[in-house]
Scaffold this motif. Structure first.
Motif, PDB file in Angstrom:
ATOM      1  N   ALA A 200       0.836  -1.209   0.000  1.00  0.00           N
ATOM      2  CA  ALA A 200       0.000   0.000   0.000  1.00  0.00           C
ATOM      3  C   ALA A 200       0.865   1.250   0.000  1.00  0.00           C
ATOM      4  O   ALA A 200       0.578   2.225  -0.719  1.00  0.00           O
ATOM      5  CB  ALA A 200      -0.923  -0.012   1.214  1.00  0.00           C
ATOM      6  N   PHE A 201       1.932   1.249   0.797  1.00  0.00           N
ATOM      7  CA  PHE A 201       2.845   2.390   0.801  1.00  0.00           C
ATOM      8  C   PHE A 201       3.501   2.577  -0.569  1.00  0.00           C
ATOM      9  O   PHE A 201       3.621   3.701  -1.072  1.00  0.00           O
ATOM     10  CB  PHE A 201       3.909   2.182   1.881  1.00  0.00           C
ATOM     11  CG  PHE A 201       5.131   3.024   1.698  1.00  0.00           C
ATOM     12  CD1 PHE A 201       5.085   4.406   1.844  1.00  0.00           C
ATOM     13  CD2 PHE A 201       6.341   2.442   1.357  1.00  0.00           C
ATOM     14  CE1 PHE A 201       6.218   5.180   1.672  1.00  0.00           C
ATOM     15  CE2 PHE A 201       7.473   3.204   1.183  1.00  0.00           C
ATOM     16  CZ  PHE A 201       7.412   4.576   1.339  1.00  0.00           C
ATOM     17  N   PHE A 202       3.904   1.468  -1.189  1.00  0.00           N
ATOM     18  CA  PHE A 202       4.542   1.557  -2.506  1.00  0.00           C
ATOM     19  C   PHE A 202       3.574   2.139  -3.544  1.00  0.00           C
ATOM     20  O   PHE A 202       3.958   2.972  -4.362  1.00  0.00           O
ATOM     21  CB  PHE A 202       5.014   0.167  -2.927  1.00  0.00           C
ATOM     22  CG  PHE A 202       5.775   0.141  -4.220  1.00  0.00           C
ATOM     23  CD1 PHE A 202       7.101   0.520  -4.277  1.00  0.00           C
ATOM     24  CD2 PHE A 202       5.156  -0.256  -5.399  1.00  0.00           C
ATOM     25  CE1 PHE A 202       7.803   0.499  -5.474  1.00  0.00           C
ATOM     26  CE2 PHE A 202       5.843  -0.284  -6.591  1.00  0.00           C
ATOM     27  CZ  PHE A 202       7.177   0.091  -6.630  1.00  0.00           C
ATOM     28  N   ASP A 203       2.313   1.721  -3.504  1.00  0.00           N
ATOM     29  CA  ASP A 203       1.322   2.245  -4.453  1.00  0.00           C
ATOM     30  C   ASP A 203       1.061   3.731  -4.221  1.00  0.00           C
ATOM     31  O   ASP A 203       0.980   4.517  -5.176  1.00  0.00           O
ATOM     32  CB  ASP A 203       0.020   1.456  -4.328  1.00  0.00           C
ATOM     33  CG  ASP A 203       0.192  -0.001  -4.745  1.00  0.00           C
ATOM     34  OD1 ASP A 203       1.145  -0.288  -5.493  1.00  0.00           O
ATOM     35  OD2 ASP A 203      -0.629  -0.834  -4.310  1.00  0.00           O
ATOM     36  N   HIS A 204       0.938   4.129  -2.950  1.00  0.00           N
ATOM     37  CA  HIS A 204       0.703   5.544  -2.642  1.00  0.00           C
ATOM     38  C   HIS A 204       1.898   6.395  -3.083  1.00  0.00           C
ATOM     39  O   HIS A 204       1.722   7.517  -3.573  1.00  0.00           O
ATOM     40  CB  HIS A 204       0.461   5.723  -1.149  1.00  0.00           C
ATOM     41  CG  HIS A 204      -0.846   5.157  -0.684  1.00  0.00           C
ATOM     42  ND1 HIS A 204      -1.990   5.189  -1.460  1.00  0.00           N
ATOM     43  CD2 HIS A 204      -1.204   4.544   0.485  1.00  0.00           C
ATOM     44  CE1 HIS A 204      -2.984   4.626  -0.809  1.00  0.00           C
ATOM     45  NE2 HIS A 204      -2.527   4.212   0.374  1.00  0.00           N
ATOM     46  N   LEU A 205       3.098   5.882  -2.898  1.00  0.00           N
ATOM     47  CA  LEU A 205       4.290   6.629  -3.295  1.00  0.00           C
ATOM     48  C   LEU A 205       4.338   6.805  -4.806  1.00  0.00           C
ATOM     49  O   LEU A 205       4.672   7.885  -5.310  1.00  0.00           O
ATOM     50  CB  LEU A 205       5.549   5.916  -2.794  1.00  0.00           C
ATOM     51  CG  LEU A 205       6.884   6.572  -3.149  1.00  0.00           C
ATOM     52  CD1 LEU A 205       6.951   7.983  -2.605  1.00  0.00           C
ATOM     53  CD2 LEU A 205       8.053   5.745  -2.635  1.00  0.00           C
ATOM     54  N   ASN A 206       4.012   5.766  -5.554  1.00  0.00           N
ATOM     55  CA  ASN A 206       3.972   5.885  -7.006  1.00  0.00           C
ATOM     56  C   ASN A 206       2.953   6.930  -7.452  1.00  0.00           C
ATOM     57  O   ASN A 206       3.220   7.731  -8.353  1.00  0.00           O
ATOM     58  CB  ASN A 206       3.643   4.531  -7.637  1.00  0.00           C
ATOM     59  CG  ASN A 206       4.877   3.672  -7.838  1.00  0.00           C
ATOM     60  OD1 ASN A 206       5.657   3.869  -8.759  1.00  0.00           O
ATOM     61  ND2 ASN A 206       5.052   2.706  -6.952  1.00  0.00           N
ATOM     62  N   ASP A 207       1.789   6.929  -6.818  1.00  0.00           N
ATOM     63  CA  ASP A 207       0.765   7.922  -7.164  1.00  0.00           C
ATOM     64  C   ASP A 207       1.234   9.336  -6.838  1.00  0.00           C
ATOM     65  O   ASP A 207       0.993  10.277  -7.605  1.00  0.00           O
ATOM     66  CB  ASP A 207      -0.538   7.617  -6.419  1.00  0.00           C
ATOM     67  CG  ASP A 207      -1.156   6.290  -6.856  1.00  0.00           C
ATOM     68  OD1 ASP A 207      -0.806   5.822  -7.969  1.00  0.00           O
ATOM     69  OD2 ASP A 207      -1.956   5.724  -6.099  1.00  0.00           O
ATOM     70  N   ALA A 208       1.905   9.507  -5.685  1.00  0.00           N
ATOM     71  CA  ALA A 208       2.381  10.840  -5.295  1.00  0.00           C
ATOM     72  C   ALA A 208       3.456  11.345  -6.257  1.00  0.00           C
ATOM     73  O   ALA A 208       3.466  12.526  -6.624  1.00  0.00           O
ATOM     74  CB  ALA A 208       2.917  10.803  -3.863  1.00  0.00           C
ATOM     75  N   LEU A 209       4.363  10.473  -6.673  1.00  0.00           N
ATOM     76  CA  LEU A 209       5.405  10.886  -7.615  1.00  0.00           C
ATOM     77  C   LEU A 209       4.808  11.226  -8.981  1.00  0.00           C
ATOM     78  O   LEU A 209       5.230  12.191  -9.635  1.00  0.00           O
ATOM     79  CB  LEU A 209       6.452   9.770  -7.758  1.00  0.00           C
ATOM     80  CG  LEU A 209       7.275   9.467  -6.513  1.00  0.00           C
ATOM     81  CD1 LEU A 209       8.217   8.298  -6.773  1.00  0.00           C
ATOM     82  CD2 LEU A 209       8.073  10.687  -6.078  1.00  0.00           C
ATOM     83  N   ASP A 210       3.835  10.446  -9.409  1.00  0.00           N
ATOM     84  CA  ASP A 210       3.190  10.728 -10.690  1.00  0.00           C
ATOM     85  C   ASP A 210       2.436  12.057 -10.640  1.00  0.00           C
ATOM     86  O   ASP A 210       2.475  12.837 -11.602  1.00  0.00           O
ATOM     87  CB  ASP A 210       2.238   9.587 -11.041  1.00  0.00           C
ATOM     88  CG  ASP A 210       1.642   9.751 -12.429  1.00  0.00           C
ATOM     89  OD1 ASP A 210       2.394   9.662 -13.417  1.00  0.00           O
ATOM     90  OD2 ASP A 210       0.423   9.967 -12.530  1.00  0.00           O
ATOM     91  N   ALA A 211       1.755  12.321  -9.507  1.00  0.00           N
ATOM     92  CA  ALA A 211       1.045  13.603  -9.372  1.00  0.00           C
ATOM     93  C   ALA A 211       2.024  14.766  -9.366  1.00  0.00           C
ATOM     94  O   ALA A 211       1.753  15.832  -9.938  1.00  0.00           O
ATOM     95  CB  ALA A 211       0.209  13.597  -8.095  1.00  0.00           C
TER      96      ALA A 211
END
Length: 693
Positions: free
Chosen positions: A431-442
């Motif tokens: 879950a942390f890895f997915d949230h981090l990917n979304d934050a970097l993409d944003a």
């Protein structure tokens, strides 16, 4: 010089201009006759036939009246004369004046210019006397009258002109120009008082004592006389913040108060400079290997020209593995780089990183120690991406987190971990890895203030480019990233270590790998390239760098016995145990007993499709009602709602969580008891009479 000069500036007057003046006849004809009798010097006015007479031949009474009438004429007072030999003021000197000083100086200049204009026809003494007399009688022009009070620059009730004051202004103007007319202001005394050094020794300490504490130490540890606490505070207020906080703050913290240089990216292309740094995440995450809560280390690489995050890695700490993993991710996404700009941490300043950067054809450079401001381009995304992401999690443990809430989350999460459960407060690693990917993409698609402005196609307004828009803009201008094949990137990025082979096997990181081709290298040293993310195989090279192959984890491991043989032995053991149980049962009962295994009954209930659909619809309806549970604003309606819930509860129907909580609490409310007395009397709401209102 102004072309339109006054009569006083010319020094000649016609009979028409002199008629009616004090000391002279009232008509032009009588003026001409009077001039002939007294032999006045006359001349023809240029362009006319009229005679004009010199100022010097006029009676004294007339001269005074002319001086008084012409004092403060706008066209003459606004423009200095052409033959002025007054020293002009240097512009930098005037910049040192305050606004109040400049206003006083301008007011005094007006009087000096008026005296200079008048002295072309009369003496300076007479001009000064005329201005003094006009000021005392209140006959000055509005322009000069407004400047009398301002030019005096005093707080007394009566402020007027005096002969001494005007002469002092004229003298100062001739010597120093306009700057000489500016009033002096009392400057702050910046000298060091005798007690200053003793006080600073006790005040400028890393413990950051208060002014009162340092002053108390000064009084107790030094000989009198001592200053007052108010003197100390006033003197400290004169110091600059940097001088005042030196010693209380270290050199790194003092940089926040010092000027800095902004580095421009003009002329820089994407992939010219990559900046990397690691950041310990400010929230806890479940470690996928141990199941315990930990704070991962996030290493990010940003492209300086476009501010795009080109790669990242997650690890237990800032290490060589994290750096190499981030480099592999960045090179795979964005291509090759020219310059790798990092700090002096152990994860960047080591031989493995140097080797990989060299083999990629790039150059690595380090910033000065304790100079994180030099890498502000990567320090700022730590706050805007990682800190913001951490604050959105319940397991946030940053400095600004409420200690009580953090302690409660810590206890609940540790209790769940001890019980072998997944704590709700701490996210899983995935879950942390997915949230981090979304934050970097944003972040990569969000406008960045460090990039140029463009016109938004949807809103029509100016805004900054996003990192991805800057990257695409560079590609449109001809930029093309230099990419490398995936196998080359994989071979370069994996760290290599020298190991000795033994009968086709090689050991590294506590594991054993096998490759049949290593039989020819028995007892020799080889290079092993490994990847911590994929431990299933390692690359094997000779010492000269020649590829041998991929050695598989436990590649030569086989079952100790064939599977069929093991299964046959297990069946035989089970049959033997059952036979022994049957013999024991026959001994107890005296009869033959058959032992057989019985499968547990798992009868499935049969449901009619229509009944099942109706039940699901009714359950959904109840769920929607519970989800839409709202408390009315009207007191009577709230009481009726409570009655409905009470009836449902009495009928054995299950209420929602919110409904149960409100039903239990509302019956103790004052409104409930008051309305119940009225409503239960006749079952109808009360009439709206005056008392009810």
């Amino acid at each position: 010089m102004n072309c339109q000069t006054s009569s006083l500036t010319r020094g000649w007057y016609t009979a028409k201009e002199l008629a009616g003046m004090p000391g002279l006849p009232g008509t032009e004809r009588n003026i001409r006759e009077y001039a002939k009798r007294h032999g006045w010097e006359a001349q023809r006015r240029l362009g006319t036939k009229a005679l004009e007479y010199a100022f010097a031949v006029l009676p004294a009474e007339t001269q005074n009246a002319l001086l008084a009438r012409t004092v403060g004429e706008p066209e003459s007072a606004a423009t200095p004369s052409s033959n002025d030999e007054v020293q002009t003021t240097d512009l930098p000197e005037q910049r040192q004046l305050t606004e109040a000083q400049r206003r006083v100086m301008s007011a005094r200049v007006a009087f000096v210019r008026e005296i200079e204009r008048m002295t072309k026809m009369v003496s300076q003494q007479r001009a000064v006397d005329t201005l003094v007399a006009l000021a005392q009688s209140g006959d000055l022009s509005p322009y000069l009258a407004e400047r009398v009070v301002l030019a005096n620059d005093r707080k007394t009730a009566t402020r007027t002109l005096s002969e001494r004051t005007l002469k002092r202004w004229v003298s100062a103007f001739k010597q120093h120009g306009e700057r000489g007319l500016a009033p002096k202001r009392r400057q702050a005394n910046m000298s060091m008082p005798p007690w200053a050094s003793d006080f600073l020794k006790r005040y400028q300490r890393p413990q950051k004592p208060s002014v009162e504490a340092a002053y108390q130490l000064l009084v107790e540890q030094t000989e009198p006389p001592h200053p007052s606490i108010h003197q100390v505070r006033r003197w400290l207020a004169k110091l600059s913040p940097e001088a005042r906080e030196r010693g209380r703050m270290g050199p790194r913290e003092l940089k926040a108060m010092q000027p800095f240089k902004r580095r421009s990216t003009e002329g820089m292309w994407p992939n010219d400079v990559w900046v990397a740094d690691g950041h310990t995440f400010d929230a806890e995450v479940i470690n996928p290997l141990t199941g315990q809560a930990f704070r991962p280390e996030v290493t990010m690489i940003i492209d300086w020209a476009t501010r795009r995050i080109v790669g990242f890695a997650i690890n237990l700490a800032e290490s060589t593995l994290a750096t190499l993993d981030a480099l592999r991710d960045a090179v795979s996404r964005a291509g090759m780089f020219n310059l790798f700009y990092v700090d002096n941490g152990s994860g960047f300043d080591n031989a493995n990183v140097y080797e990989v950067v060299d083999r990629l054809g790039g150059t690595i450079t380090h910033s000065l120690p304790y100079n994180s401001q030099a890498r502000g381009v990567i320090e700022r995304p730590h706050k805007s991406i990682l800190v913001r992401l951490a604050k959105g999690m319940d397991s946030y443990i940053g400095a600004d987190m409420d200690p009580e809430a953090a302690n409660r989350v810590h206890k609940l999460s540790r209790k769940a971990i001890r019980d072998g459960l997944q704590p709700k407060q701490v996210p899983t690693f995935q879950a942390f890895f997915d949230h981090l990917n979304d934050a970097l993409d944003a972040y990569n698609h969000r406008p960045h203030s460090g990039l140029t402005k463009i016109r938004d196609l949807e809103t029509g307004r100016l805004r900054h480019q996003s990192p991805m828009e800057a990257w695409k803009s560079a590609e449109a201008e001809g930029f093309e990233p230099l990419t490398a094949p995936a196998d080359v990137v994989a071979s370069l990025m994996r760290p290599q270590e020298t190991r000795k082979t033994h009968r086709g096997e090689v050991r590294i990181n506590g594991e054993r790998y096998f490759l049949d081709a290593l039989r020819d290298f028995h007892g020799e040293e080889i290079k092993v390239a490994w990847d911590y993310r994929d431990a299933s195989s390692v690359g094997v090279y000779t010492l000269d760098g020649e590829w041998i192959g991929d050695a598989a984890l436990d590649g030569n491991a086989t079952p100790a016995m064939p599977r069929t043989m093991i299964q046959r032995a297990a069946d035989k053991r089970e049959a033997g145990q059952l036979n022994r149980l049957a013999k024991k049962a026959k001994t107890i009962t005296g009869h033959d007993v058959e032992i057989r295994s019985v499968e547990p009954a798992t009868a499935q209930p049969e449901y009619d499709d229509d009944r099942l659909a109706n039940a699901r619809a009714y359950a959904q309806q109840l769920e929607d009602q519970r989800a839409r549970f709202e408390i009315p604003q009207d007191k009577v309606q709230r009481y009726r709602l409570w009655q409905k819930l009470d009836a449902r509860l009495s009928a054995g129907e299950e209420l929602g969580e919110a409904e149960q909580r409100w039903h239990a609490n509302y019956q103790h409310h004052n409104d409930f008891r008051a309305i119940a007395k009225v409503m239960d009397a006749d079952g109808q709401p009360p009439a709206r009479n005056r008392r009810a209102v």
